[in-house]
Design an enzyme around this catalytic site. Structure first.
Site, PDB file in Angstrom:
ATOM      1  N   GLY A   1      -2.443  -2.336  -7.109  1.00 33.30           N
ATOM      2  CA  GLY A   1      -1.445  -3.262  -7.204  1.00 33.30           C
ATOM      3  C   GLY A   1      -1.601  -4.246  -8.295  1.00 33.30           C
ATOM      4  O   GLY A   1      -2.836  -4.780  -8.490  1.00 33.30           O
TER       5      GLY A   1
ATOM      6  N   HIS B   1       0.638  -1.221   0.182  1.00 33.40           N
ATOM      7  CA  HIS B   1       0.031  -0.004  -0.026  1.00 33.40           C
ATOM      8  C   HIS B   1       0.781   1.213  -0.031  1.00 33.40           C
ATOM      9  O   HIS B   1       0.520   2.333  -0.635  1.00 33.40           O
ATOM     10  CB  HIS B   1      -0.677  -0.092   1.132  1.00 33.40           C
ATOM     11  CG  HIS B   1      -1.846  -1.241   1.450  1.00 33.40           C
ATOM     12  ND1 HIS B   1      -1.355  -2.152   2.528  1.00 33.40           N
ATOM     13  CD2 HIS B   1      -2.950  -1.558   0.850  1.00 33.40           C
ATOM     14  CE1 HIS B   1      -2.573  -2.841   2.374  1.00 33.40           C
ATOM     15  NE2 HIS B   1      -3.541  -2.745   1.319  1.00 33.40           N
TER      16      HIS B   1
ATOM     17  N   LYS C   1      -0.350  -6.949  -7.866  1.00 29.88           N
ATOM     18  CA  LYS C   1      -0.555  -8.424  -7.197  1.00 29.88           C
ATOM     19  C   LYS C   1      -1.945  -9.213  -7.654  1.00 29.88           C
ATOM     20  O   LYS C   1      -2.126 -10.286  -7.832  1.00 29.88           O
ATOM     21  CB  LYS C   1      -0.341  -8.182  -5.679  1.00 29.88           C
ATOM     22  CG  LYS C   1      -0.805  -9.375  -4.851  1.00 29.88           C
ATOM     23  CD  LYS C   1      -0.039  -9.597  -3.642  1.00 29.88           C
ATOM     24  CE  LYS C   1      -0.849 -11.037  -2.849  1.00 29.88           C
ATOM     25  NZ  LYS C   1      -2.124 -10.353  -2.519  1.00 29.88           N
ATOM     26  N   ASP C   2      -3.095  -8.044  -7.523  1.00 29.43           N
ATOM     27  CA  ASP C   2      -4.440  -8.555  -7.727  1.00 29.43           C
ATOM     28  C   ASP C   2      -4.640  -8.120  -9.166  1.00 29.43           C
ATOM     29  O   ASP C   2      -5.369  -7.314  -9.558  1.00 29.43           O
ATOM     30  CB  ASP C   2      -5.370  -7.759  -6.921  1.00 29.43           C
ATOM     31  CG  ASP C   2      -5.275  -7.901  -5.353  1.00 29.43           C
ATOM     32  OD1 ASP C   2      -5.699  -9.231  -5.079  1.00 29.43           O
ATOM     33  OD2 ASP C   2      -4.823  -7.138  -4.744  1.00 29.43           O
TER      34      ASP C   2
ATOM     35  N   SER D   1       0.725  -9.259   1.465  1.00 28.79           N
ATOM     36  CA  SER D   1      -0.455  -9.319   1.668  1.00 28.79           C
ATOM     37  C   SER D   1      -0.795  -9.090   3.058  1.00 28.79           C
ATOM     38  O   SER D   1      -0.037  -9.586   3.916  1.00 28.79           O
ATOM     39  CB  SER D   1      -1.189 -10.574   1.160  1.00 28.79           C
ATOM     40  OG  SER D   1      -2.341 -10.758   1.611  1.00 28.79           O
TER      41      SER D   1
END
Ligand code: PAF
Length: 300
Positions: free
Chosen positions: A148, A38, A150-151, A186
């Site tokens: 992000g 974040h 990541k998702d 995460s």
């Protein structure tokens, strides 16, 4: 940093900060329990925008199991302090009554982009994400929003949502941040029991094997998928898929910008991770994300 709890107050706080300083309003949507992933979104928003707004809301509608919602880690005071240190101007932390009001009936069906991978394994998840993200994008008046990589499928779905609903906002995808040992950051990492940490590392190590194979010329999805799961660790794999970056459709061959995405469970904690394959002058390059050089603040 101003902390506000309604859409109207968030808009006027952002407008007020902008009138003082100029520049675009950048939004970083979060569900809190902040970590360096974040913070990297906030840092990029801070570099690129005059006003940085962060939303903090654990959206019940995107949890397909209420037990998962109940155990999702939360820590408002810590998040507020980290956001202030990261240079956030406006922290929007709405109560549920502000986000979901009585008498609502509109739902959003994201369609094909949300059908496979996360959409298949978490029924209703992307409908919940789409609805809350649409409210944040429409209700806060930001001109850029940061998410992000990541998702990866979420990012593709949000780009599609923004395009289809004509939201005048630019969606910015930012690199995955990893812990020192390679585990993708995460908020859920906090829930992994220490004795299962080594097992969890099977995910990023598997992806790394596939990433090296791509660099050596492999372009077929099946061998790449087998390389990911060829690990001694007892991971409970849910899927390993190669997908198009643009619409998250599944691919058999790596012939365009895409991502290799995985979901697996470790001691009941569900983790996702991926590698991105981006176009570059020589063909495709692997985006593995960025590793921290010190232990994550998740554990402080
Ligand atoms: O990625 C997340 O943290 C959430 O899905 C989001 C985008 C904040 C919506 O609740």
């Amino acid at each position: 940093m101003k902390v506000v709890h309604s859409f109207a107050d968030a808009r006027s706080a952002a407008r007020y900060s902008r009138d003082g300083g100029g520049g675009k309003i950048g939004l970083v949507p979060t569900m809190g329990f902040l970590h360096e992933g974040h913070l990297s979104l906030m840092a990029q928003a801070r570099r690129e925008c005059g006003v940085v707004m962060m939303s903090l809301y654990v959206n019940p509608r995107q949890f397909n199991q209420s037990s998962d919602f109940d155990i999702y880690p939360r820590s408002f005071d810590r998040d507020r302090q980290l956001a202030a240190e990261a240079g956030v101007d406006v922290l929007f932390a709405p109560p549920t009554e502000e986000v979901y009001q009585p008498g609502e009936s509109i739902m959003i069906e994201p369609g094909a982009v949300a059908a496979s991978m996360e959409g298949r394994h978490r029924p209703g998840h992307f409908q919940g994400v789409a609805l809350v993200v649409a409210k944040l994008l429409a209700g806060l008046g930001a001109e850029r929003a940061y998410f992000g990589r990541k998702d990866a499928q979420q990012l593709a779905m949000i780009r599609q949502l923004t395009h289809d609903l004509c939201f005048p906002i630019e969606i910015v995808g930012c690199p995955t941040m990893r812990e020192m040992d390679g585990l993708a950051l995460s908020s859920r990492n906090f829930l992994i029991p220490a004795e299962h940490r080594e097992t969890a590392l099977g995910i990023s190590r598997g992806l790394e094997r596939a990433g090296r194979a791509v660099e050596a010329g492999e372009r077929s999805a099946d061998p790449l998928r087998r390389l990911v799961t060829a690990t001694p660790a007892s991971l409970e794999w849910q899927y390993v898929e190669l997908a198009d970056q643009h619409d998250a459709s599944l691919l058999r061959t790596l012939d365009r910008p895409s991502f290799l995405a995985v979901a697996a469970k470790v001691a009941d904690v569900r983790l996702i991770d991926n590698l991105f394959f981006d176009r570059c002058p020589d063909g495709l390059k692997v985006d593995r994300g960025i590793r921290l050089e010190a232990p994550s603040l998740l554990y402080q």
